[in-house]
Design a protein around this motif. Structure first.
Motif, PDB file in Angstrom:
ATOM      1  N   PHE A  30      -7.396  46.947 -38.914  1.00 41.69           N
ATOM      2  CA  PHE A  30      -8.072  47.659 -37.832  1.00 41.69           C
ATOM      3  C   PHE A  30      -8.891  46.650 -37.019  1.00 41.69           C
ATOM      4  CE2 PHE A  30      -7.367  50.743 -41.118  1.00 41.69           C
ATOM      5  CZ  PHE A  30      -7.104  51.944 -40.473  1.00 41.69           C
ATOM      6  N   GLN A  31      -8.665  46.623 -35.713  1.00 42.98           N
ATOM      7  CA  GLN A  31      -9.477  45.769 -34.841  1.00 42.98           C
ATOM      8  C   GLN A  31     -10.661  46.532 -34.271  1.00 42.98           C
ATOM      9  OE1 GLN A  31      -5.741  44.069 -32.680  1.00 42.98           O
ATOM     10  NE2 GLN A  31      -7.328  42.517 -32.454  1.00 42.98           N
ATOM     11  N   ASN A  32     -10.565  47.844 -34.273  1.00 37.43           N
ATOM     12  CA  ASN A  32     -11.647  48.685 -33.787  1.00 37.43           C
ATOM     13  C   ASN A  32     -12.254  49.445 -34.974  1.00 37.43           C
ATOM     14  OD1 ASN A  32     -13.392  50.461 -32.567  1.00 37.43           O
ATOM     15  ND2 ASN A  32     -11.907  51.263 -31.105  1.00 37.43           N
ATOM     16  N   PRO A  33     -13.489  49.119 -35.376  1.00 43.35           N
ATOM     17  CA  PRO A  33     -14.097  49.777 -36.541  1.00 43.35           C
ATOM     18  C   PRO A  33     -14.242  51.282 -36.385  1.00 43.35           C
ATOM     19  CG  PRO A  33     -15.727  48.465 -35.340  1.00 43.35           C
ATOM     20  CD  PRO A  33     -14.388  48.114 -34.782  1.00 43.35           C
ATOM     21  N   GLU A  34     -14.272  51.771 -35.143  1.00 38.33           N
ATOM     22  CA  GLU A  34     -14.394  53.217 -34.928  1.00 38.33           C
ATOM     23  C   GLU A  34     -13.163  53.957 -35.454  1.00 38.33           C
ATOM     24  OE1 GLU A  34     -15.146  53.466 -30.755  1.00 38.33           O
ATOM     25  OE2 GLU A  34     -17.333  53.366 -31.026  1.00 38.33           O
ATOM     26  N   ASP A  35     -12.006  53.273 -35.470  1.00 40.45           N
ATOM     27  CA  ASP A  35     -10.791  53.892 -36.012  1.00 40.45           C
ATOM     28  C   ASP A  35     -10.921  54.097 -37.523  1.00 40.45           C
ATOM     29  OD1 ASP A  35      -9.652  53.913 -33.507  1.00 40.45           O
ATOM     30  OD2 ASP A  35      -8.619  51.988 -33.777  1.00 40.45           O
ATOM     31  N   ILE A  36     -11.674  53.224 -38.180  1.00 46.13           N
ATOM     32  CA  ILE A  36     -11.881  53.363 -39.619  1.00 46.13           C
ATOM     33  C   ILE A  36     -12.759  54.573 -39.913  1.00 46.13           C
ATOM     34  CG2 ILE A  36     -12.850  52.241 -41.681  1.00 46.13           C
ATOM     35  CD1 ILE A  36     -12.145  49.559 -40.354  1.00 46.13           C
ATOM     36  N   VAL A  37     -13.756  54.788 -39.076  1.00 43.29           N
ATOM     37  CA  VAL A  37     -14.621  55.955 -39.239  1.00 43.29           C
ATOM     38  C   VAL A  37     -13.793  57.237 -39.135  1.00 43.29           C
ATOM     39  CG1 VAL A  37     -16.600  57.218 -38.330  1.00 43.29           C
ATOM     40  CG2 VAL A  37     -16.617  54.713 -38.339  1.00 43.29           C
ATOM     41  N   CYS A  38     -12.848  57.234 -38.228  1.00 39.30           N
ATOM     42  CA  CYS A  38     -11.956  58.399 -38.088  1.00 39.30           C
ATOM     43  C   CYS A  38     -11.071  58.558 -39.325  1.00 39.30           C
ATOM     44  CB  CYS A  38     -11.079  58.254 -36.846  1.00 39.30           C
ATOM     45  SG  CYS A  38     -11.992  58.311 -35.287  1.00 39.30           S
ATOM     46  N   ALA A  39     -10.604  57.423 -39.875  1.00 39.89           N
ATOM     47  CA  ALA A  39      -9.735  57.476 -41.063  1.00 39.89           C
ATOM     48  C   ALA A  39     -10.466  58.043 -42.269  1.00 39.89           C
ATOM     49  CB  ALA A  39      -9.205  56.081 -41.371  1.00 39.89           C
ATOM     50  N   LEU A  40     -11.783  57.895 -42.316  1.00 42.17           N
ATOM     51  CA  LEU A  40     -12.568  58.423 -43.425  1.00 42.17           C
ATOM     52  C   LEU A  40     -12.435  59.938 -43.540  1.00 42.17           C
ATOM     53  CD1 LEU A  40     -15.941  56.449 -43.392  1.00 42.17           C
ATOM     54  CD2 LEU A  40     -14.468  56.779 -45.373  1.00 42.17           C
ATOM     55  N   LYS A  41     -12.175  60.578 -42.408  1.00 40.05           N
ATOM     56  CA  LYS A  41     -12.105  62.034 -42.382  1.00 40.05           C
ATOM     57  C   LYS A  41     -10.720  62.550 -42.748  1.00 40.05           C
ATOM     58  CE  LYS A  41     -15.536  62.047 -38.665  1.00 40.05           C
ATOM     59  NZ  LYS A  41     -15.805  62.393 -37.242  1.00 40.05           N
ATOM     60  N   SER A  42      -9.759  61.624 -42.914  1.00 38.89           N
ATOM     61  CA  SER A  42      -8.404  62.060 -43.235  1.00 38.89           C
ATOM     62  C   SER A  42      -7.897  61.371 -44.496  1.00 38.89           C
ATOM     63  CB  SER A  42      -7.469  61.788 -42.045  1.00 38.89           C
ATOM     64  OG  SER A  42      -7.535  60.410 -41.668  1.00 38.89           O
ATOM     65  N   ASP A  43      -6.969  60.464 -44.340  1.00 39.95           N
ATOM     66  CA  ASP A  43      -6.338  59.817 -45.493  1.00 39.95           C
ATOM     67  C   ASP A  43      -6.944  58.430 -45.712  1.00 39.95           C
ATOM     68  OD1 ASP A  43      -4.667  59.316 -47.580  1.00 39.95           O
ATOM     69  OD2 ASP A  43      -2.938  58.779 -46.345  1.00 39.95           O
ATOM     70  N   PHE A  44      -7.871  58.341 -46.647  1.00 41.79           N
ATOM     71  CA  PHE A  44      -8.542  57.063 -46.928  1.00 41.79           C
ATOM     72  C   PHE A  44      -8.275  56.691 -48.385  1.00 41.79           C
ATOM     73  CE2 PHE A  44     -12.054  54.157 -47.739  1.00 41.79           C
ATOM     74  CZ  PHE A  44     -12.194  53.479 -46.536  1.00 41.79           C
ATOM     75  N   ASN A  45      -7.132  56.074 -48.634  1.00 42.74           N
ATOM     76  CA  ASN A  45      -6.734  55.784 -50.009  1.00 42.74           C
ATOM     77  C   ASN A  45      -6.549  54.288 -50.250  1.00 42.74           C
ATOM     78  OD1 ASN A  45      -4.486  55.544 -48.411  1.00 42.74           O
ATOM     79  ND2 ASN A  45      -3.082  56.566 -49.824  1.00 42.74           N
ATOM     80  N   PHE A  46      -7.447  53.499 -49.660  1.00 39.86           N
ATOM     81  CA  PHE A  46      -7.392  52.048 -49.833  1.00 39.86           C
ATOM     82  C   PHE A  46      -8.029  51.659 -51.173  1.00 39.86           C
ATOM     83  CE2 PHE A  46      -8.088  53.042 -45.283  1.00 39.86           C
ATOM     84  CZ  PHE A  46      -6.841  52.688 -44.808  1.00 39.86           C
ATOM     85  N   ASN A  47      -7.616  50.494 -51.681  1.00 35.63           N
ATOM     86  CA  ASN A  47      -8.167  50.003 -52.949  1.00 35.63           C
ATOM     87  C   ASN A  47      -9.377  49.099 -52.760  1.00 35.63           C
ATOM     88  OD1 ASN A  47      -4.863  50.035 -53.414  1.00 35.63           O
ATOM     89  ND2 ASN A  47      -6.039  50.923 -55.101  1.00 35.63           N
TER      90      ASN A  47
END
Length: 228
Positions: A32-49
Motif C-alpha cells: 500500500f502506498q496510501n496508508p488511508e487504504d489500509i485504514v479502509c482494509a481494517l473494516k473488511s478483510d484484514f488477514n495479514f500475518n
C-alpha cells in the motif's frame, strides 16, 4: 502456510524493491502506498500475518497508522521502517507497541531475518499457556496479563520478555544476556528498547507490590515474583 505481509511504503522505487525481494523469499506481499487504504482494509478483510510500516508517509504517518491498526488488532506484529537514526523515532515506535524496527536503506537479508524472528516469537507454546504470577495470570495464548482489577493486552515482545524473566525468578540476570537471547543484538538502541519494555512491565504489575523488577546499575536486573 503463506505468510501475508502488509507493506506500507509510499516510495515507489524502494517499495518495489522490497516487494520483489520479499516475494522471492516466499512471502505474499500486499503493498500500500496510501496508508488511508489500509485504514479502509481494517473494516473488511484484514488477514495479514505481520505489518511493515514506513514512518514517514503522507496523510497518515507510520506511528499514527500503527495506533489505528493496534486499536482494532492489538496482537498484530509490526516492524517499522525509518530513514532516521534519531532514538526518539525508535522509542516512540516501541512505546506504541511495535515489535521491531529497521533503518532505511535496509539490508534485505536482515529485514527477512527480523520478519522471521518476529513470526517465530508469535507462535505460542501449546504445552503451557497460563502462568500464575502473584495476583496476576499470564495467558500466553491470548497475550493477556489478567488481574482482578484489569486485563492488559500484551505485545508479542512483552509476552516473550515476561516469559524469559520468569525463568530467572529470585535471581539476577544480566542485560547483555536478555539482549543477546531475545533481540539477538546488543547496541545502544536495543538497550534503550529493553528499558522501555521493562518500564512497561513494572507499570503492568502495579497492583501487586510483591512483584519486583529491580534495576542493578551496570549489571542488569533482579527479578522477584511471589512463589505460588
Amino acid at each position: 502456510m503463506n505468510i501475508k505481509i502488509l507493506l506500507a511504503e509510499d516510495d515507489s522505487d524502494f517499495g518495489m524493491i522490497l516487494k520483489q525481494y520479499l516475494e522471492l523469499e516466499g512471502f505474499e506481499i500486499f503493498w500500500f502506498q496510501n496508508p488511508e487504504d489500509i485504514v479502509c482494509a481494517l473494516k473488511s478483510d484484514f488477514n495479514f500475518n505481520i505489518g511493515i510500516l514506513d514512518i514517514m508517509m503522507p496523510n497518515i504517518d507510520g506511528f499514527s497508522l500503527a495506533k489505528i491498526i493496534l486499536k482494532e488488532k492489538p496482537d498484530f506484529p509490526i516492524l517499522f521502517l525509518t530513514a532516521k537514526n534519531q532514538k526518539i523515532d525508535r522509542l516512540t515506535g516501541l512505546k506504541i507497541g511495535a515489535d521491531d524496527y529497521i533503518s532505511k536503506p535496509c539490508d534485505p537479508e536482515e529485514l527477512t531475518l527480523r520478519i522471521k524472528n518476529i513470526l517465530k516469537r508469535s507462535v505460542i507454546s501449546e504445552s503451557i499457556t497460563q502462568y500464575k504470577i502473584g495476583t496476576y495470570i499470564l495467558d500466553t495464548e491470548k497475550l493477556l496479563l489478567i488481574h482482578p482489577n484489569e486485563k492488559i493486552r500484551l505485545t508479542i515482545r512483552e509476552n516473550e520478555l515476561l516469559l524469559y524473566l520468569l525463568k530467572f525468578n529470585h535471581k539476577t540476570i544480566k542485560r547483555d544476556d536478555i539482549l543477546n537471547n531475545l533481540w539477538e543484538t546488543n547496541d545502544y538502541f536495543t538497550g534503550r528498547s529493553l528499558d522501555v519494555f521493562i518500564s512497561r512491565l513494572r507499570k503492568y504489575f502495579q497492583h501487586d507490590y510483591e512483584i519486583k523488577i529491580q534495576s542493578l546499575r551496570g549489571i542488569g536486573f533482579e527479578i522477584n515474583f511471589p512463589e505460588n
